[in-house]
Motif scaffolding. Sequence first.
Motif, PDB file in Angstrom:
ATOM      1  N   UNK A   1      -8.525   4.774   1.944  1.00 27.68           N
ATOM      2  CA  UNK A   1      -9.046   6.061   2.415  1.00 27.68           C
ATOM      3  C   UNK A   1      -9.471   5.994   3.880  1.00 27.68           C
ATOM      4  N   UNK A   2      -9.888   4.806   4.321  1.00 27.61           N
ATOM      5  CA  UNK A   2     -10.381   4.674   5.697  1.00 27.61           C
ATOM      6  C   UNK A   2      -9.310   4.118   6.629  1.00 27.61           C
ATOM      7  N   UNK A   3      -8.111   3.899   6.125  1.00 30.77           N
ATOM      8  CA  UNK A   3      -7.057   3.323   6.963  1.00 30.77           C
ATOM      9  C   UNK A   3      -6.524   4.387   7.915  1.00 30.77           C
ATOM     10  N   UNK A   4      -5.722   3.973   8.875  1.00 31.09           N
ATOM     11  CA  UNK A   4      -5.178   4.935   9.834  1.00 31.09           C
ATOM     12  C   UNK A   4      -4.344   6.019   9.147  1.00 31.09           C
ATOM     13  N   UNK A   5      -3.628   5.647   8.100  1.00 26.82           N
ATOM     14  CA  UNK A   5      -2.777   6.646   7.431  1.00 26.82           C
ATOM     15  C   UNK A   5      -3.458   7.297   6.221  1.00 26.82           C
ATOM     16  N   UNK A   6      -4.585   6.786   5.819  1.00 28.48           N
ATOM     17  CA  UNK A   6      -5.480   7.371   4.799  1.00 28.48           C
ATOM     18  C   UNK A   6      -4.949   7.515   3.381  1.00 28.48           C
ATOM     19  N   UNK A   7      -3.646   7.766   3.232  1.00 30.52           N
ATOM     20  CA  UNK A   7      -3.116   7.991   1.899  1.00 30.52           C
ATOM     21  C   UNK A   7      -1.583   7.897   1.941  1.00 30.52           C
ATOM     22  N   UNK A   8      -0.953   8.047   0.769  1.00 29.36           N
ATOM     23  CA  UNK A   8       0.505   8.115   0.752  1.00 29.36           C
ATOM     24  C   UNK A   8       0.925   9.538   1.097  1.00 29.36           C
ATOM     25  N   UNK A   9       2.199   9.684   1.324  1.00 32.58           N
ATOM     26  CA  UNK A   9       2.729  10.992   1.713  1.00 32.58           C
ATOM     27  C   UNK A   9       2.606  11.982   0.548  1.00 32.58           C
ATOM     28  N   UNK A  10       2.117  13.156   0.844  1.00 28.61           N
ATOM     29  CA  UNK A  10       1.990  14.191  -0.178  1.00 28.61           C
ATOM     30  C   UNK A  10       3.264  15.031  -0.211  1.00 28.61           C
TER      31      UNK A  10
ATOM     32  N   UNK B   1      13.380  15.497   9.536  1.00 30.80           N
ATOM     33  CA  UNK B   1      12.415  16.565   9.788  1.00 30.80           C
ATOM     34  C   UNK B   1      11.084  16.014  10.273  1.00 30.80           C
ATOM     35  N   UNK B   2      10.146  16.932  10.573  1.00 28.72           N
ATOM     36  CA  UNK B   2       8.848  16.494  11.119  1.00 28.72           C
ATOM     37  C   UNK B   2       8.074  15.654  10.106  1.00 28.72           C
ATOM     38  N   UNK B   3       7.307  14.713  10.610  1.00 29.96           N
ATOM     39  CA  UNK B   3       6.492  13.881   9.720  1.00 29.96           C
ATOM     40  C   UNK B   3       5.110  14.503   9.541  1.00 29.96           C
ATOM     41  N   UNK B   4       4.483  14.841  10.665  1.00 29.67           N
ATOM     42  CA  UNK B   4       3.189  15.532  10.632  1.00 29.67           C
ATOM     43  C   UNK B   4       2.236  14.867   9.644  1.00 29.67           C
ATOM     44  N   UNK B   5       2.022  13.576   9.824  1.00 28.49           N
ATOM     45  CA  UNK B   5       1.331  12.783   8.801  1.00 28.49           C
ATOM     46  C   UNK B   5      -0.082  13.283   8.498  1.00 28.49           C
ATOM     47  N   UNK B   6      -0.808  13.716   9.546  1.00 25.04           N
ATOM     48  CA  UNK B   6      -2.210  14.076   9.300  1.00 25.04           C
ATOM     49  C   UNK B   6      -2.328  15.296   8.378  1.00 25.04           C
TER      50      UNK B   6
END
Lengths: 341, 164
Positions: A314-323, B131-136
């Motif tokens: 949760x605190x990592x740079x990417x926070x989670x897997x892709x939704x 396509x766009x990643x837009x990870x945040x």
Amino acid sequence: MTGKPKLALYWAASCGGCDIAVLAIDDKILEVANLFDIVLWPVAIDAKVRDIERLADGSIDVCLFNGGIRNSEQEYMARLLRAKAKVLVAFGSCAHEGCIPGLANANSRDEIFQYVYKDSPSVDNPQGLVPVPDFEVPEGTLHIPVFYDTLKTLDQTVPVDYYLPGCPPEAENIWTAVQAVAAGLAGAPLPPTGTVLGAQTTVCDECKRTRTEKKIKVFKRVWEILPNETECLLEQGLVCCGIATRGGCGALCPVVNSPCIGCHGPNEGVQDFGARMISALASVIDSDNPAEIDHIIEQGIPDPLGTFYRFSLAHSLLRRTKLGNGNGAAQHAAVPAGRTA
Amino acid sequence: MSDTFEPKIVAFLCNWCSYRAADLAGTSRIKYEPNVRMIRVMCSGRVDPTFVLKAFALGADGVMIAGCHPGECHYLEQNYKAMRRYHLLRHTLRSMGMEENRVRLQWASAAEGAQLAVAINDMIEKVRALGPLNWSSNWNENGHRLEALEKMAQEHAEAMEVPA
Ligand code: SF4
Ligand code: SF4
Ligand code: SF4
């Protein structure tokens, strides 16, 4: 009301272990009760949220907050206690980094509900009911907290003053931190905001095993070998996270012949625990051949998320897997054999 | 806005080979698409996995790590370390649901300006197709979060008016 400083303890998405850890300071707990007026501690005293809401902002001196933020009620309490407390401490790995509850960031809310309320073999739910935040009954509408897709850490929710690392923090470290804060309230200088109240060294620095800079061709899982008690566990093939982890526990796990799994979070100055582990392991793998490297990694580290981010997803740079995007399904398929129900 | 998506690619290039390759491509007027933001590092072994994760977290659609060919590292062994890091990182990113083609390790010697340009264009094309990643956006809670918080505050305030 006494003139003593006020202390609040609260739990959010946690296992309860952090509250037990507070009790593990033994008879010093009586000293805590002497030093502070405890205004909120759900596990031990009967105080109501309403009482806290009535207090003026900033009128609680210290709040020790354990647990991550999984739902709207927890976020509400985090905001409330932030407003009321002068010093807010993220207590333990869950509040600090998300910890085990944060590993649920490998799934979405829908996937979690699907498993927990429908697919889990211990569930009997013929109507397929899942919780909804608003539910109509004859008497009116019932509200329950909104469950979030992504567990947030305390500092992703409200500003945090200090962090106490560990799952759970060790009794001595808790006591040292409580004394430091009590002294600070009495006028002694407090550490700068954002300080992690713990060691600045790594678990490796506290570990007495011998290191010889040996490189390895195979990673072993803990159940595959009985490691010897003198050599570095990493050099024996076990993924030991001591190299990336903040010390302060006295290398508790390697002492009992078990690799460090990283519960104290990244060492000082390290932003992303997993990235640090990746760098460290890249230096121990004994191969310059891409196919062989892939083989070593895939055989030995079938669950990189759970290995490199067990406490800090949760605190990592990417926070989670892709939704979304259908990757959730692929993600499920990637769960190593033996881990699914 | 045109309707073709223009990916943002961050490329870390080593000082001794791949950055010179990019330079050579420039001086030889070999064209590559402008989607790539180049960052010069002393060695591919200097590319901490944190840099790559941070690039993705801050909005990159793809990340390239480029260095000297194996056996040709200016610092002897560091590109092998970069290689092992890249494989570990790719394994981890895969488990996070990130598509394979968004991260690429590319060897390019100082003489390979044309090859590097081809690799960059190839990567841009593949990322454009993804396509766009837009990870945040993955962690922007889109449910009824704020509404639920307000409702809770309101209910508690109403309850306060009732004598305890
Ligand atoms: S940090 Fe560990 S002990 Fe504390 S609540 Fe979280 S899981 Fe439990
Ligand atoms: S890697 Fe683990 S076993 Fe080896 S020195 Fe560090 S803490 Fe000890
Ligand atoms: S050795 Fe590692 S996992 Fe064990 S208590 Fe210490 S920091 Fe936590």
